[in-house]
Design a protein around this motif. Structure first.
Motif, PDB file in Angstrom:
ATOM      1  N   LYS A  78       1.229  -1.187  -0.514  1.00 48.20           N
ATOM      2  CA  LYS A  78      -0.367  -0.038   0.220  1.00 48.20           C
ATOM      3  C   LYS A  78       0.754   1.676  -0.002  1.00 48.20           C
ATOM      4  CE  LYS A  78      -3.907  -2.203   1.976  1.00 48.20           C
ATOM      5  NZ  LYS A  78      -5.491  -2.009   3.092  1.00 48.20           N
ATOM      6  N   ALA A  79       1.733   1.336   0.139  1.00 43.68           N
ATOM      7  CA  ALA A  79       3.193   2.636  -0.191  1.00 43.68           C
ATOM      8  C   ALA A  79       3.482   2.707  -1.478  1.00 43.68           C
ATOM      9  CB  ALA A  79       4.419   2.203   1.065  1.00 43.68           C
ATOM     10  N   PHE A  80       3.231   1.865  -2.554  1.00 43.51           N
ATOM     11  CA  PHE A  80       3.397   2.307  -3.667  1.00 43.51           C
ATOM     12  C   PHE A  80       2.329   3.227  -4.496  1.00 43.51           C
ATOM     13  CE2 PHE A  80       5.410  -1.495  -3.659  1.00 43.51           C
ATOM     14  CZ  PHE A  80       6.698  -1.482  -3.338  1.00 43.51           C
ATOM     15  N   GLU A  81       2.731   4.550  -4.956  1.00 40.96           N
ATOM     16  CA  GLU A  81       1.920   5.337  -5.286  1.00 40.96           C
ATOM     17  C   GLU A  81       1.465   4.433  -7.356  1.00 40.96           C
ATOM     18  OE1 GLU A  81       0.541   7.534  -4.351  1.00 40.96           O
ATOM     19  OE2 GLU A  81       1.484   8.182  -2.724  1.00 40.96           O
ATOM     20  N   ARG A  82       0.083   4.954  -7.353  1.00 37.91           N
ATOM     21  CA  ARG A  82      -0.650   4.153  -8.950  1.00 37.91           C
ATOM     22  C   ARG A  82       0.684   4.362  -9.983  1.00 37.91           C
ATOM     23  NH1 ARG A  82      -2.156   5.317 -13.294  1.00 37.91           N
ATOM     24  NH2 ARG A  82      -4.400   5.127 -14.349  1.00 37.91           N
ATOM     25  N   GLY A  83       1.698   5.818  -9.934  1.00 36.87           N
ATOM     26  CA  GLY A  83       2.536   5.590 -11.007  1.00 36.87           C
ATOM     27  C   GLY A  83       3.864   4.540 -10.666  1.00 36.87           C
ATOM     28  N   GLU A  84       3.778   4.437  -9.464  1.00 38.17           N
ATOM     29  CA  GLU A  84       4.980   4.135  -9.678  1.00 38.17           C
ATOM     30  C   GLU A  84       4.390   2.432 -10.041  1.00 38.17           C
ATOM     31  OE1 GLU A  84       7.332   4.688  -5.799  1.00 38.17           O
ATOM     32  OE2 GLU A  84       4.882   4.614  -4.997  1.00 38.17           O
ATOM     33  N   LEU A  85       3.258   2.160  -9.804  1.00 33.19           N
ATOM     34  CA  LEU A  85       2.627   0.415  -9.659  1.00 33.19           C
ATOM     35  C   LEU A  85       3.448   0.474 -11.148  1.00 33.19           C
ATOM     36  CD1 LEU A  85       0.445  -0.003  -7.405  1.00 33.19           C
ATOM     37  CD2 LEU A  85       2.322  -1.642  -6.920  1.00 33.19           C
ATOM     38  N   ASP A  86       2.255   1.304 -12.111  1.00 39.31           N
ATOM     39  CA  ASP A  86       2.574   0.835 -13.056  1.00 39.31           C
ATOM     40  C   ASP A  86       3.878   1.236 -13.886  1.00 39.31           C
ATOM     41  OD1 ASP A  86       0.837   1.539 -15.997  1.00 39.31           O
ATOM     42  OD2 ASP A  86       2.532   3.001 -16.534  1.00 39.31           O
ATOM     43  N   SER A 143       0.064 -10.345  -7.819  1.00 43.28           N
ATOM     44  CA  SER A 143      -0.029 -11.319  -6.876  1.00 43.28           C
ATOM     45  C   SER A 143      -0.177 -10.138  -5.674  1.00 43.28           C
ATOM     46  CB  SER A 143      -0.106 -12.571  -6.878  1.00 43.28           C
ATOM     47  OG  SER A 143      -0.562 -13.253  -7.863  1.00 43.28           O
ATOM     48  N   TYR A 144       1.151 -10.053  -4.531  1.00 47.74           N
ATOM     49  CA  TYR A 144       1.921  -9.999  -3.766  1.00 47.74           C
ATOM     50  C   TYR A 144       1.197  -8.286  -3.592  1.00 47.74           C
ATOM     51  CZ  TYR A 144       3.495 -14.593  -4.046  1.00 47.74           C
ATOM     52  OH  TYR A 144       3.671 -16.001  -4.210  1.00 47.74           O
ATOM     53  N   VAL A 145       1.319  -7.262  -4.747  1.00 43.86           N
ATOM     54  CA  VAL A 145       1.395  -6.134  -4.372  1.00 43.86           C
ATOM     55  C   VAL A 145       0.438  -5.433  -5.187  1.00 43.86           C
ATOM     56  CG1 VAL A 145       3.107  -4.297  -4.731  1.00 43.86           C
ATOM     57  CG2 VAL A 145       3.612  -6.481  -4.782  1.00 43.86           C
ATOM     58  N   VAL A 146       0.292  -5.163  -6.465  1.00 48.58           N
ATOM     59  CA  VAL A 146      -0.908  -4.485  -7.234  1.00 48.58           C
ATOM     60  C   VAL A 146      -2.361  -5.208  -6.597  1.00 48.58           C
ATOM     61  CG1 VAL A 146      -1.901  -4.366  -9.533  1.00 48.58           C
ATOM     62  CG2 VAL A 146       0.604  -4.104  -8.506  1.00 48.58           C
ATOM     63  N   LYS A 147      -2.301  -6.576  -5.952  1.00 46.99           N
ATOM     64  CA  LYS A 147      -4.060  -6.981  -6.044  1.00 46.99           C
ATOM     65  C   LYS A 147      -3.691  -5.929  -4.470  1.00 46.99           C
ATOM     66  CE  LYS A 147      -4.571 -11.057  -8.649  1.00 46.99           C
ATOM     67  NZ  LYS A 147      -4.597 -12.807  -8.988  1.00 46.99           N
ATOM     68  N   LYS A 148      -3.140  -5.940  -3.252  1.00 43.99           N
ATOM     69  CA  LYS A 148      -3.238  -5.392  -2.601  1.00 43.99           C
ATOM     70  C   LYS A 148      -2.977  -3.685  -2.067  1.00 43.99           C
ATOM     71  CE  LYS A 148      -1.254  -9.263  -0.024  1.00 43.99           C
ATOM     72  NZ  LYS A 148      -0.097 -10.323   0.344  1.00 43.99           N
ATOM     73  N   SER A 149      -3.023  -3.413  -3.839  1.00 49.58           N
ATOM     74  CA  SER A 149      -2.749  -1.889  -3.709  1.00 49.58           C
ATOM     75  C   SER A 149      -4.771  -1.128  -3.786  1.00 49.58           C
ATOM     76  CB  SER A 149      -2.578  -1.473  -4.881  1.00 49.58           C
ATOM     77  OG  SER A 149      -1.841  -0.147  -4.414  1.00 49.58           O
ATOM     78  N   LEU A 152      -6.067   0.347 -11.787  1.00 48.39           N
ATOM     79  CA  LEU A 152      -5.414   0.117 -12.446  1.00 48.39           C
ATOM     80  C   LEU A 152      -4.998  -0.940 -13.877  1.00 48.39           C
ATOM     81  CD1 LEU A 152      -1.887  -0.475 -10.236  1.00 48.39           C
ATOM     82  CD2 LEU A 152      -1.644   1.404 -12.239  1.00 48.39           C
ATOM     83  N   ARG A 153      -5.988  -1.933 -13.030  1.00 44.25           N
ATOM     84  CA  ARG A 153      -7.077  -2.862 -14.171  1.00 44.25           C
ATOM     85  C   ARG A 153      -7.819  -1.720 -15.072  1.00 44.25           C
ATOM     86  NH1 ARG A 153     -12.418  -4.908 -15.432  1.00 44.25           N
ATOM     87  NH2 ARG A 153     -13.599  -3.433 -13.676  1.00 44.25           N
ATOM     88  N   GLY A 158      -3.614  -6.761 -16.705  1.00 40.64           N
ATOM     89  CA  GLY A 158      -5.456  -6.160 -16.866  1.00 40.64           C
ATOM     90  C   GLY A 158      -6.348  -7.283 -16.501  1.00 40.64           C
ATOM     91  N   TRP A 159      -6.445  -8.146 -17.339  1.00 41.16           N
ATOM     92  CA  TRP A 159      -6.616  -9.745 -17.026  1.00 41.16           C
ATOM     93  C   TRP A 159      -7.124  -9.957 -16.449  1.00 41.16           C
ATOM     94  CZ3 TRP A 159     -11.381 -10.018 -20.809  1.00 41.16           C
ATOM     95  CH2 TRP A 159     -11.755  -9.166 -21.598  1.00 41.16           C
ATOM     96  N   ALA A 160      -5.965 -10.432 -16.073  1.00 43.23           N
ATOM     97  CA  ALA A 160      -5.886 -10.811 -14.836  1.00 43.23           C
ATOM     98  C   ALA A 160      -6.831 -10.290 -13.513  1.00 43.23           C
ATOM     99  CB  ALA A 160      -3.997 -11.182 -14.415  1.00 43.23           C
ATOM    100  N   LEU A 161      -6.211  -9.387 -13.668  1.00 44.21           N
ATOM    101  CA  LEU A 161      -6.961  -8.343 -12.362  1.00 44.21           C
ATOM    102  C   LEU A 161      -8.370  -8.624 -12.052  1.00 44.21           C
ATOM    103  CD1 LEU A 161      -4.634  -5.440 -12.189  1.00 44.21           C
ATOM    104  CD2 LEU A 161      -4.882  -6.689 -10.965  1.00 44.21           C
ATOM    105  N   THR A 162      -9.339  -8.274 -13.606  1.00 43.46           N
ATOM    106  CA  THR A 162     -10.642  -8.730 -14.457  1.00 43.46           C
ATOM    107  C   THR A 162     -10.474 -10.050 -13.245  1.00 43.46           C
ATOM    108  OG1 THR A 162      -9.820  -6.817 -15.946  1.00 43.46           O
ATOM    109  CG2 THR A 162     -11.867  -8.618 -15.917  1.00 43.46           C
ATOM    110  N   ALA A 163     -10.058 -10.597 -13.958  1.00 47.47           N
ATOM    111  CA  ALA A 163     -10.502 -12.499 -14.337  1.00 47.47           C
ATOM    112  C   ALA A 163     -10.699 -12.196 -12.445  1.00 47.47           C
ATOM    113  CB  ALA A 163      -9.319 -13.421 -14.049  1.00 47.47           C
TER     114      ALA A 163
END
Length: 228
Positions: free
Chosen positions: A75-83, A100-106, A112-113, A128-133
């Protein structure tokens, strides 16, 4: 202090390097030779260290980036960092762990999805599709499943491998989790034939969507040996 810690950790990672493991990993598109069990043990010892995680990521080293994803604070990462990190993560294992370990918990996961699903970079679009699934299974409210099936039907057949896999996963999850769309999901899978001939080990479920959907529904209904 941070620089010393980075140097020490990089030395530990170098000591864990196994040429045989690297050869196996490289066949799957990955670029590290560290046993993942040993990597997790190192992460457990280091515990959460966000600054060190960022420094490990910046090295560009595959094993260092995997370790970074285990010791970071998602949760410490900004959206731009994750992108930026997803665009820099060019190997399957790093991409998978980042997702799995970072974006899904953000808190930025949904933004981002939406941004990634139509990205021209197929690896980013696959994320993006993995997040949608994942959302199809856990939080489908507000998703237009019919529209998702329309896109899958039109684009999955000719999509690059990684993107195709993620779209196929979404197709299967729609069919498994949403009975009102199941017949169409199976029909799309049958017409496109994506992953129909994918080699599947004994005891494992085929990724071919019609088979995957059928098997998981049977398990849910308690009608297969695997469900008993």
């Amino acid at each position: 202090m941070a620089e010393t810690a980075l140097t020490e950790v990089m030395a530990e990672l170098a000591a864990l390097e196994d040429p045989k493991a690297r050869a196996v990993n490289e066949r799957h598109g990955d670029d590290h030779g560290v046993n993942l069990g040993k990597l997790r043990a190192l992460a457990k010892r280091l515990k959460t260290q966000q600054d060190l995680a960022r420094r490990l990521w910046e090295t560009g080293d595959g094993a260092a980036r995997l370790l970074a994803l285990l010791i970071c604070r998602p949760k410490a990462f900004e959206r731009g960092e994750l992108d930026a990190m997803m665009r820099e993560a060019r190997t399957p294992k790093v991409q998978d762990w980042l997702l799995s370990y970072v974006v899904k918990k953000s808190p930025h996961a949904e933004e981002l999805r939406l941004a990634w699903s139509g990205d021209p970079d197929p690896a980013v679009a696959a994320a993006g599709w993995a997040l949608t699934a994942d959302r199809v299974v856990k939080k489908p409210e507000g998703l237009d499943l019919t529209a998702l099936l329309d896109v899958i039907e039109a684009e999955m057949k000719d999509a690059p491998d990684r993107l195709q896999w993620a779209m196929n996963t979404c197709l299967a999850q729609i069919g498994i989790e949403h009975p009102e769309h199941r017949a169409r999901a199976i029909g799309i899978g049958e017409r496109l034939g994506v992953l129909k001939d994918y080699p599947t080990s004994p005891g494992c479920t085929s990724p071919y969507a019609p088979v995957w959907i059928g098997e998981m529904v049977r398990r849910q209904d308690g009608t297969s040996p695997a469900a008993r």
